[in-house]
Motif scaffolding. Structure first.
Motif, PDB file in Angstrom:
ATOM      1  N   UNK A  21       0.843  -1.201   0.000  1.00 47.35           N
ATOM      2  CA  UNK A  21       0.000   0.000   0.000  1.00 47.35           C
ATOM      3  C   UNK A  21       0.881   1.254   0.000  1.00 47.35           C
ATOM      4  N   UNK A  22       1.991   1.213   0.745  1.00 52.46           N
ATOM      5  CA  UNK A  22       2.925   2.337   0.720  1.00 52.46           C
ATOM      6  C   UNK A  22       3.455   2.567  -0.683  1.00 52.46           C
ATOM      7  N   UNK A  23       3.809   1.459  -1.348  1.00 51.40           N
ATOM      8  CA  UNK A  23       4.323   1.552  -2.713  1.00 51.40           C
ATOM      9  C   UNK A  23       3.266   2.157  -3.638  1.00 51.40           C
ATOM     10  N   UNK A  24       2.010   1.739  -3.464  1.00 49.35           N
ATOM     11  CA  UNK A  24       0.920   2.246  -4.306  1.00 49.35           C
ATOM     12  C   UNK A  24       0.709   3.738  -4.057  1.00 49.35           C
ATOM     13  N   UNK A  25       0.624   4.127  -2.766  1.00 46.79           N
ATOM     14  CA  UNK A  25       0.324   5.524  -2.437  1.00 46.79           C
ATOM     15  C   UNK A  25       1.410   6.452  -2.971  1.00 46.79           C
ATOM     16  N   UNK A  26       2.671   6.062  -2.797  1.00 48.05           N
ATOM     17  CA  UNK A  26       3.761   6.897  -3.295  1.00 48.05           C
ATOM     18  C   UNK A  26       3.769   6.949  -4.814  1.00 48.05           C
ATOM     19  N   UNK A  27       3.482   5.818  -5.429  1.00 49.17           N
ATOM     20  CA  UNK A  27       3.495   5.759  -6.891  1.00 49.17           C
ATOM     21  C   UNK A  27       2.426   6.662  -7.499  1.00 49.17           C
ATOM     22  N   UNK A  72      12.066   0.983  -9.939  1.00 49.37           N
ATOM     23  CA  UNK A  72      11.938   2.080 -10.900  1.00 49.37           C
ATOM     24  C   UNK A  72      10.542   2.277 -11.460  1.00 49.37           C
ATOM     25  N   UNK A  73       9.632   1.346 -11.194  1.00 48.26           N
ATOM     26  CA  UNK A  73       8.237   1.492 -11.625  1.00 48.26           C
ATOM     27  C   UNK A  73       7.391   0.576 -10.753  1.00 48.26           C
ATOM     28  N   UNK A  74       6.057   0.755 -10.813  1.00 54.18           N
ATOM     29  CA  UNK A  74       5.168  -0.093 -10.018  1.00 54.18           C
ATOM     30  C   UNK A  74       4.722  -1.278 -10.863  1.00 54.18           C
ATOM     31  N   UNK A  75       4.826  -2.466 -10.305  1.00 53.32           N
ATOM     32  CA  UNK A  75       4.389  -3.680 -11.010  1.00 53.32           C
ATOM     33  C   UNK A  75       4.043  -4.746  -9.974  1.00 53.32           C
ATOM     34  N   UNK A  76       3.274  -5.786 -10.325  1.00 51.92           N
ATOM     35  CA  UNK A  76       3.042  -6.866  -9.357  1.00 51.92           C
ATOM     36  C   UNK A  76       4.357  -7.579  -9.060  1.00 51.92           C
ATOM     37  N   UNK A  77       4.450  -8.197  -7.905  1.00 53.84           N
ATOM     38  CA  UNK A  77       5.665  -8.934  -7.564  1.00 53.84           C
ATOM     39  C   UNK A  77       6.838  -8.056  -7.221  1.00 53.84           C
ATOM     40  N   UNK A  78       6.563  -6.801  -6.719  1.00 52.39           N
ATOM     41  CA  UNK A  78       7.695  -5.954  -6.334  1.00 52.39           C
ATOM     42  C   UNK A  78       8.370  -6.473  -5.079  1.00 52.39           C
ATOM     43  N   UNK A  79       7.691  -7.353  -4.344  1.00 53.33           N
ATOM     44  CA  UNK A  79       8.284  -7.857  -3.111  1.00 53.33           C
ATOM     45  C   UNK A  79       8.422  -9.372  -3.170  1.00 53.33           C
ATOM     46  N   UNK A  80       9.649  -9.882  -2.980  1.00 48.17           N
ATOM     47  CA  UNK A  80       9.779 -11.349  -2.873  1.00 48.17           C
ATOM     48  C   UNK A  80       9.446 -11.805  -1.450  1.00 48.17           C
ATOM     49  N   UNK A  81       8.396 -11.234  -0.864  1.00 47.59           N
ATOM     50  CA  UNK A  81       8.003 -11.602   0.495  1.00 47.59           C
ATOM     51  C   UNK A  81       8.778 -10.879   1.573  1.00 47.59           C
ATOM     52  N   UNK A  82       9.172  -9.619   1.311  1.00 49.34           N
ATOM     53  CA  UNK A  82       9.914  -8.844   2.320  1.00 49.34           C
ATOM     54  C   UNK A  82       9.169  -8.791   3.647  1.00 49.34           C
ATOM     55  N   UNK A  83       7.842  -8.571   3.564  1.00 49.54           N
ATOM     56  CA  UNK A  83       7.052  -8.398   4.778  1.00 49.54           C
ATOM     57  C   UNK A  83       7.080  -9.629   5.664  1.00 49.54           C
ATOM     58  N   UNK A  84       7.178 -10.811   5.055  1.00 50.42           N
ATOM     59  CA  UNK A  84       7.212 -12.044   5.842  1.00 50.42           C
ATOM     60  C   UNK A  84       8.639 -12.367   6.279  1.00 50.42           C
ATOM     61  N   UNK A  85       9.599 -12.144   5.382  1.00 46.16           N
ATOM     62  CA  UNK A  85      10.992 -12.391   5.764  1.00 46.16           C
ATOM     63  C   UNK A  85      11.397 -11.465   6.907  1.00 46.16           C
ATOM     64  N   UNK A  86      10.816 -10.246   6.929  1.00 46.38           N
ATOM     65  CA  UNK A  86      11.149  -9.300   7.997  1.00 46.38           C
ATOM     66  C   UNK A  86      10.750  -9.847   9.366  1.00 46.38           C
ATOM     67  N   UNK A  87       9.729 -10.714   9.404  1.00 51.64           N
ATOM     68  CA  UNK A  87       9.356 -11.341  10.685  1.00 51.64           C
ATOM     69  C   UNK A  87      10.540 -12.172  11.189  1.00 51.64           C
ATOM     70  N   UNK A  88      11.171 -12.900  10.261  1.00 51.74           N
ATOM     71  CA  UNK A  88      12.335 -13.707  10.633  1.00 51.74           C
ATOM     72  C   UNK A  88      13.470 -12.795  11.077  1.00 51.74           C
ATOM     73  N   UNK A  89      13.661 -11.700  10.319  1.00 46.09           N
ATOM     74  CA  UNK A  89      14.735 -10.757  10.666  1.00 46.09           C
ATOM     75  C   UNK A  89      14.524 -10.232  12.081  1.00 46.09           C
TER      76      UNK A  89
END
Lengths: 305, 363
Positions: free
Chosen positions: B96-102, B271-288
């Motif tokens: 959603x952050x990516x969408x709002x900024x885009x 550099x642009x908005x597209x589907x799949x911009x995240x390889x699961x950062x939000x979930x990997x961050x839980x591990x981090x």
């Protein structure tokens, strides 16, 4: 009439995996354990179930593969959350992350393959009755099994001594322990039952719902099953209502897309997820007088001796 | 003879320090077995995963680029988890952050908009992420709905919304029907730190976030409040700390950080908005967050380590044809071991001999 029958049939098909997974999780949670890894166990069940059916040509063996895979995943969880007293929420998340990776690895070789889906019951005469014939007498074995499973679980929880002990563990593990019941062993069995159901529910998807495997095909159904358990107030009777309601929402949005309603398909696809949130809010609000959740749900128990 | 857990009198400081290292060691041992099962040479695979990316400048920059969103999201999540609020929908807040900024980037495309574009994008993304995270927080505080389930459901909703935008209203008219916006203008792009390199300004921002979190948790009353509410809710109530208000606050902060990470990823490396911009950062961050022991400095190190596994996984796929899913399996197993080792901080194993106890008691 044809259309009504078709819709009811597809609602039943869409609801069955939710019902099976939620039934298993309900038993797990009634024993006091919150296993958030349903999605992970389901997706591994889907990959292993498809692998089993594709290798042997038997839907039954595929389902067994799914059950065994789900149970093994749940044993990981039991070892951590019960054996090592690790936070159950974190462990459940770990199980889901691991499950998504494992299923991709297992299923990679099977993407693009097809199998013959599970056969539907056919009783000459009965199945041909208009409107209700195929709904009642023309389903696949999974649908009948899911109903039998739910009735069995209801009977077990409320009509057997073992079920009473399991509920006691979920409501007050200290008292259950003091009475001499092996709380951790009972909970391990409940977690394994939940895993077996989640594995079967996952296997249902490539074995009966669509005859092929795609990575991530559970698409959040494990999480919706968790929400259904909350919806049901931890009672099997209400679970069936919730599961069919959610199946209906899923099918409704699919049909609406087909009828060309002027709403973008992505918004319709988001409906089941939004419905889950709305239902959780409404139910939690209605229940402000006191929670119906098992009192010891999600709490760590380390027996003292 | 039976192996049981026994609560330690106090937390073991030594184990708290070495437990992430034990967990990483155990994970690598497990991976060796997994590589062998896959029919790959385990030593070569480990080299591709953990050594090769560290040996050239391009990969090193790429690790910092991948660690940037992981660290920013994980810092926010650690605040939630410390306060015992379970935000697991950071992936949705990121999108959603990516969408709002885009939105700003798309609207100003081709115009002569000035240098204000990027700052506005960042602020808007953070605000949108925070608002999106407030939905589950308010549902939790006002209605008692499980924040775990609602925050996760919103991930799917955000994913579908982004998909709708780039296939519908925001699709690049010259993009050959690919679901993507046009490339952002230079004023809507995160500046690079090294000319012609990959490292961008976002990594500096991530370091600032780490420092701010360290000050918040270590030096301020608010940070103390967060830790007390999570660790001892009863004591916090007696102390007059409002748990509900902290749930709202930690969700908003973590949503803002996830949203910021989202727009930095889109306006930076992608550099642009597209589907799949995240390889699961939000979930990997839980591990981090857990691998870093919910500590800002620990999270920085853990973020770099998990970024290494992303880059290593890509290299291992190219050079050794090891499937990318192995990286996810690795991350899942790592979280398991981290949690298991953490258990040893509070408990110790003890062998008990039930029969002998009975006889000694009788004698």
């Amino acid at each position: 009439m044809e259309l009504v029958e078709a819709i009811i049939l597809s609602v039943l098909a869409a609801s069955t995996p939710l019902l099976i997974a939620a039934t298993g999780e309900l038993v797990t949670e009634r024993s006091g354990v919150l296993n958030l890894g349903v999605e992970g166990m389901m997706i591994v069940g889907a990959a292993c179930g498809f692998a089993g059916a594709w290798l042997t040509g038997s839907i039954f063996i595929g389902a067994l593969f799914g059950i065994v895979a789900g149970t093994m995943m749940s044993l990981f969880f039991a070892l951590m959350a019960l054996g090592l007293a690790v936070n159950q929420v974190a462990t459940g998340l770990a199980l889901t992350i691991l499950g998504v990776g494992l299923s991709g690895l297992i299923g990679a070789g099977f993407v693009g393959e097809r199998i013959t889906p599970a056969v539907h019951l056919s009783i000459p005469g009965l199945t041909d009755i208009p409107l209700v014939g195929r709904v009642l007498f023309g389903e696949d074995a999974f649908v009948y099994f899911s109903i039998a499973l739910l009735v069995g679980v209801w009977w077990f929880l409320y009509r057997t001594r073992a079920g009473l002990i399991l509920r006691a563990c979920g409501d007050n593990h200290v008292s259950a322990h003091a009475l001499g019941y092996p709380v951790l062993r009972i909970r391990t069995l409940a977690v394994m039952f939940g895993g077996a159901c989640a594995g079967l529910a996952g296997a249902y998807l490539p074995l009966a719902y669509t005859p092929f495997f795609i990575p991530g095909m559970t698409a959040g159904r494990g999480w919706i099953a968790l929400a259904l358990v909350v919806f049901s107030s931890w009672r099997p009777g209400r679970l069936v209502v919730g599961a069919y309601l959610f199946g209906a929402v899923t099918i409704l949005q699919l049909h609406a897309q087909g009828w060309g309603v002027g709403i973008p398909s992505q918004f319709m696809s988001a409906l089941p997820y939004l419905a889950t949130i709305v239902v959780l809010v409404l139910l939690s609000r209605a229940r402000s007088g006191g929670s119906t959740a098992p009192a010891a749900l999600g709490t760590v128990f380390v027996p003292d001796r | 003879m039976q192996l049981v857990l026994e609560k330690r009198a106090e937390r073991s400081g030594t184990i708290a320090l070495v437990s992430p290292l034990i967990a990483i060691g155990l994970t690598i041992a497990t991976m060796v077995i997994l590589f062998a099962i896959l029919g790959k040479n385990p030593l070569l695979a480990l080299h591709a995963y953990f050594i090769a990316p560290l040996t050239d400048g391009y990969s090193l920059q790429e690790i910092a680029v991948k660690a940037t969103p992981l660290v920013m999201i994980a810092i926010g999540l650690s605040l939630c988890y410390l306060a015992n609020a379970w935000n697991i929908g950071a992936e949705g807040q990121f999108l959603i952050g990516a969408v709002a900024g885009s939105w700003i980037a798309v609207r100003t495309q081709g115009t002569d908009a000035g240098a204000w574009v990027l700052p506005v994008m960042l602020v808007l993304a953070a605000a949108a992420g925070a608002l999106y995270a407030l939905i589950p927080a308010i549902c939790k505080v006002k209605f008692g709905a499980s924040e775990i389930l609602t925050s996760l459901m919103l991930v799917y909703v955000a994913d579908l919304f982004l998909d709708y935008l780039v296939r519908g209203p925001w699709r690049d008219p010259h993009g050959f029907n690919f679901p993507t916006t046009a490339e952002f203008d230079p004023v809507a792009t995160v500046p690079l730190l090294i000319e012609g390199g990959r490292l961008h300004f976002g990594s500096i921002l991530a370091l600032l976030v780490v420092a701010a979190a360290a000050i918040l948790l270590g030096r301020t009353i608010k940070g103390f409040e967060i830790r007390v509410v999570g660790a001892a809710p009863r004591a916090a109530r007696f102390g007059g700390f409002k748990a509900d208000r902290l749930i709202i606050l930690t969700f908003a902060v973590s949503g803002a950080l996830a949203g910021l990470a989202g727009i930095i990823e889109v306006a930076g490396p992608v550099g642009h908005l597209q589907p799949g911009i995240s390889p699961g950062y939000g979930f990997t961050a839980i591990i981090v967050a857990f691998l870093g022991r919910l500590n800002p400095l620990g999270i920085l190190i853990a973020g770099l380590f998990l970024a290494l596994t992303f880059i290593g996984g890509e290299q291992a796929q190219i050079t050794m044809k090891i499937p990318l899913d192995v990286t996810k399996v690795f991350q899942g197993i790592l979280l398991f071991y981290v949690l298991a080792c953490d258990s040893l901080i509070l408990y110790r194993f003890k062998l008990v001999f039930p029969n002998r106890q009975v006889t000694s008691g009788a004698g």
